[in-house]
Structures are given as C-alpha cells and as structure tokens.
Design an enzyme around this catalytic site. Structure first.
Site, PDB file in Angstrom:
ATOM      1  N   SER A 174     -33.671  -2.097  98.711  1.00 34.64           N
ATOM      2  CA  SER A 174     -32.246  -2.913 100.641  1.00 34.64           C
ATOM      3  C   SER A 174     -32.372  -3.526 101.328  1.00 34.64           C
ATOM      4  CB  SER A 174     -31.711  -2.242  99.295  1.00 34.64           C
ATOM      5  OG  SER A 174     -30.128  -2.024 100.026  1.00 34.64           O
ATOM      6  N   ASP A 271     -26.032  -5.861  90.413  1.00 33.92           N
ATOM      7  CA  ASP A 271     -25.747  -5.315  91.902  1.00 33.92           C
ATOM      8  C   ASP A 271     -24.749  -6.961  92.416  1.00 33.92           C
ATOM      9  OD1 ASP A 271     -26.593  -5.138  93.891  1.00 33.92           O
ATOM     10  OD2 ASP A 271     -28.683  -5.706  93.939  1.00 33.92           O
ATOM     11  N   HIS A 304     -27.463  -1.714  91.653  1.00 34.10           N
ATOM     12  CA  HIS A 304     -28.799  -1.318  92.986  1.00 34.10           C
ATOM     13  C   HIS A 304     -28.990  -0.207  92.968  1.00 34.10           C
ATOM     14  CE1 HIS A 304     -29.244  -3.290  97.031  1.00 34.10           C
ATOM     15  NE2 HIS A 304     -29.615  -2.105  97.614  1.00 34.10           N
TER      16      HIS A 304
END
Length: 441
Positions: A174, A271, A304
């Site tokens: 991330s 995501d 995610h």
C-alpha cells in the site's frame, strides 16, 4: 489497511462534527485543535531474540537515527541463520497504512514480517518511519532512505554476519509500496549507495486525477472508495500537493530510470488501486528499463491488504509463495509468463477526470461482484472495534451490512478456470521479461 468495507463515521452519525478538521474515517481523524485520532492500528508487540519462542524467528529493535527517531525491527529466521556458508538476502520492508497509521512494531506488521522472514529465509528490516499529518510527506521518503543507507553500512551485527548486500530488496504494501518505489528511484539516482536486486510492491498506493477503470467501481463494499482516496494525498502532504503529484502518479521517464534488476507488483481484483499497479508494471515493460524481469501477481476475488489479515487463506499463501520465489530466484525468467495489460486498456470511461469534490464527470457506474467476508485471525480489524468503548475483540467472520455479522464464508468464482488452480499463460514475443500469476480461490 484493514480488509473490511468502509462504514460511516460515528461522529457524523451523532452530528458531532464541529471540532473535526479532516475526517478520513475509518483511518484517521484530525481535529481543529491539532489532536489526531487514529482508528486503524493494532497493538504493540515487543521484539524477542528467542527464536524458539517466536516461531523460529528472532527479532530485535534498532535505532537508526536518534535525532529523528527512525528505527527498525530486524527479523532473522533461525533456520536460515544456521545454514552454513550462505549469506542471506536482505528485504527492507516498509509498512502500509495510508502514510498516517500503523507501525513496524504493531502486531499486524510484526506477524507479517516474521512470516516473510520465515518463508523467504531473508533477513527482514522492517522500517519504523514517521507518520503524517504530524510529519507530512516527504518525511516518510526521507526516513526510508535513511534506513536503506543504514542497511548499506552493515553496522548492525546481524547484517554484518548474515546479510548479502548484493541481494538487497525493497518491499512494501500500500503506502509502503509507494515509499519502496521512491526509495528505489532515489537509490538509482544516487548510483553509489548499493545495487537493488529487486523491488516488491504489494497493492501499491498510486493515484491520479484521471480515473482508471478500477477507480470507477462504486459497489459500497470497496476497501478504498475513490472519493476517499482523492482526499488522502492532499491530507498527508499538508495541502501542498494534489492527485496529479508525480509522487503518486509517476511519469514514464522516472519509471525508466530505475536500476533495480527485477520488479514484482501484486494487485487484488477488487482493489480500487488495482489498475495503478498494473499500469506501473506495463510501463516497466514498455519503457527502456534496463532490468531483466517484471512480474505481475493478481489475486482473484480479493481486496486491498487481504493478505495481512487473512494469512492462512489460499490466495494469501499463493501471494507469499510468489514473493518467496521472486526473492530466491537466480535466473531472469523463472516465473510463468503472461500478457501484461496494454496501457490504453486501463482507462475507464474515456479517461474522465475527477472534480474538486472527488466525483467523476460521468454518472455511469460499474458494479463488481460482492466481496467475501473476512476472518480476522489476529483478533484485530477495524470493523470489529467498538469505536466509543474499548473492549476485547472476538475473532469471527464479518460482512458489514446493516451492522449484521455473517457466520458463513462465501466464495464467488467467475470465469472458465476451475477454482484452486493457477492460471498460467504464455507470454507473447512482443512482451519479453513480463509475467503474471493469477490466483483463484
């Protein structure tokens, strides 16, 4: 990043928003008086050099810079350390958390880095960097660079005794994937610090004002709704940059400047940032990059950060296996190859741009299949927290919808490939050195 749906802010439900300056719930909230409230965090876990009591991995904390407080937690698997005559690859790992939450010392990232060290046999250096908004960007970039410089000195006994500096990897998830990328760019420009063998970015945070296809999905359960992501970068840069900032939308010439030998990008099907990762991998393929290999790993049916909170899941295990193989490979093309996306295929609705409020110019919506509920095996997850009263959290299965939990896990598979198989396609001659592994549950 917690693998749950975004829910409404309790403060907004109560109408108590008078003192709130910035509300990025369920991640962070900043108040007008300067107070910051972080929701996305897990408990601190102390280091332990007793590998036997720590699943075969010894850990210790080191201070990198006393002036800034930048530090790191080192992870050394006893099995790897005992291997005679073999120095270990080094993974400099940078945690995620939207640049403003989480820690290398928290349970979530302690457990993941420990698992990474155990599976890869690498010496993992997990970086504790300073967070926004107290320390806006570019502080996190500077802290990661300081950590890489420290690793290069081999001043720590573990690094001196076990590390192979010629096999140094930068990795992160991330926001940490974004920081790892920029650290690799900085190392490429420096030219004399150390060579980076590989760059691993898992669900990396990149963005832009022009919507890509995955950023147009509004299904109500996405981890990162585009409207929330639109507000994040201005917040962590203290209002000094917008979503066209090259630090989150890197230009092709910068991508081409990377001197690391190999790159792995992992994306998740559900995501909203998926196509940014795919775009970066495609740019690496199309530019005059001097590296040998680009690997794209796409986890089907996942969102995610799923691997952090569900490490026992089949897709999490497959993702870990891909990273292990990438770190330990010795040849240029050991992974199965397949077609990376063409850049023009990633744009949604003719490249519509977002407005000042974060909305797209088009009212058309694309709906995805519902996400599966997640099991929080660590007893941590922001959907399982009571925001007003702190109390113990129970493990369980949770689907956020009208505040109800679900005791059943569902798997939805679309396509012509049987579940629990890996789809591996041959790479056309036009795209050498690129690969993709698709994980099916």
């Amino acid at each position: 990043m917690s693998a749950t749906a975004i829910v409404s802010s309790p403060a907004k439900e109560k109408g108590a928003t008078d003192d709130i300056a910035v509300d990025l719930y369920p991640f962070i909230r900043e108040y007008k008086g300067g107070h910051v409230e972080r929701f996305l965090r897990s408990p601190f876990v102390p280091a332990s050099e007793d590998a036997a009591a720590n699943r075969g991995v010894a850990t210790k904390d080191v201070v990198i810079d006393k002036n800034t407080g930048v530090s790191a937690r080192l992870f050394l698997a006893s099995r790897a350390a005992a291997a005679a005559g073999e120095r270990l690859p080094v993974i400099v790992y940078i945690h995620g958390g939207s640049f403003c939450t989480e820690s290398a010392f928290c349970r979530t990232y302690n457990n993941y880095a420990k698992s990474l060290a155990a599976h890869t046999g690498a010496l993992v250096v997990s970086v504790e960097y300073r967070l926004a908004p107290e320390h806006p960007i570019p502080t996190a970039y500077d802290d990661a660079w300081a950590a890489l410089q420290w690793v290069a000195t081999l001043s720590d006994p573990w690094l001196a005794d076990y590390a192979d500096p010629e096999r140094t990897f930068l990795a992160g998830d991330s926001a940490g994937g974004n920081i790892a990328y920029h650290t690799a760019v900085r190392a490429s420009r420096d030219g004399c610090l150390m060579d980076i063998e590989g760059l691993v970015m898992v669900h990396p945070y990149f963005w832009g004002s022009e919507r890509l296809a995955s950023e147009t999905v509004r299904d109500g359960v996405a981890m990162f709704p585009p409207e929330l992501v639109d507000r994040l970068w201005p917040f962590v840069t203290a209002g000094h940059a917008g979503n066209d900032d090259p630090r989150i939308n890197p230009p092709a010439e910068e991508v081409a400047s990377l001197t690391c030998r190999r790159m792995l990008v992992a994306v998740a099907e559900k995501d909203s940032m998926r196509d940014r990762g795919r775009q970066l991998a495609a740019r690496m393929r199309d530019c005059s990059w001097s590296g040998d290999d680009v690997t794209l790993v796409e986890s089907e049916g996942e969102d995610h950060g799923f691997h952090l909170y569900n490490p026992l899941r089949a897709t999490s295990k497959k993702l870990m296996e891909s990273i292990v193989q990438f770190v330990n490979q010795r040849s240029a093309l050991p992974l199965p190859a397949a077609m990376l996306p063409e850049l023009h295929e990633l744009h949604g609705y003719g490249g519509k741009k977002t407005s000042e409020e974060g909305e797209t110019d088009s009212d058309q919506l694309t709906l995805s299949v519902p996400a599966r509920p997640y099991i929080d095996i660590f007893g941590y997850g922001m959907a399982m927290k009571d925001w007003s009263v702190r109390k113990p959290m129970a493990s369980g299965c949770l689907q956020i919808e009208q505040g109800k939990t679900s005791k059943t896990r569902y798997g939805l598979f679309l396509g012509g490939v049987r579940p629990n198989k890996t789809n591996r396609l041959s790479l056309p001659a036009a795209a050498p050195g690129s690969s993709i592994i698709k994980n099916f549950f």
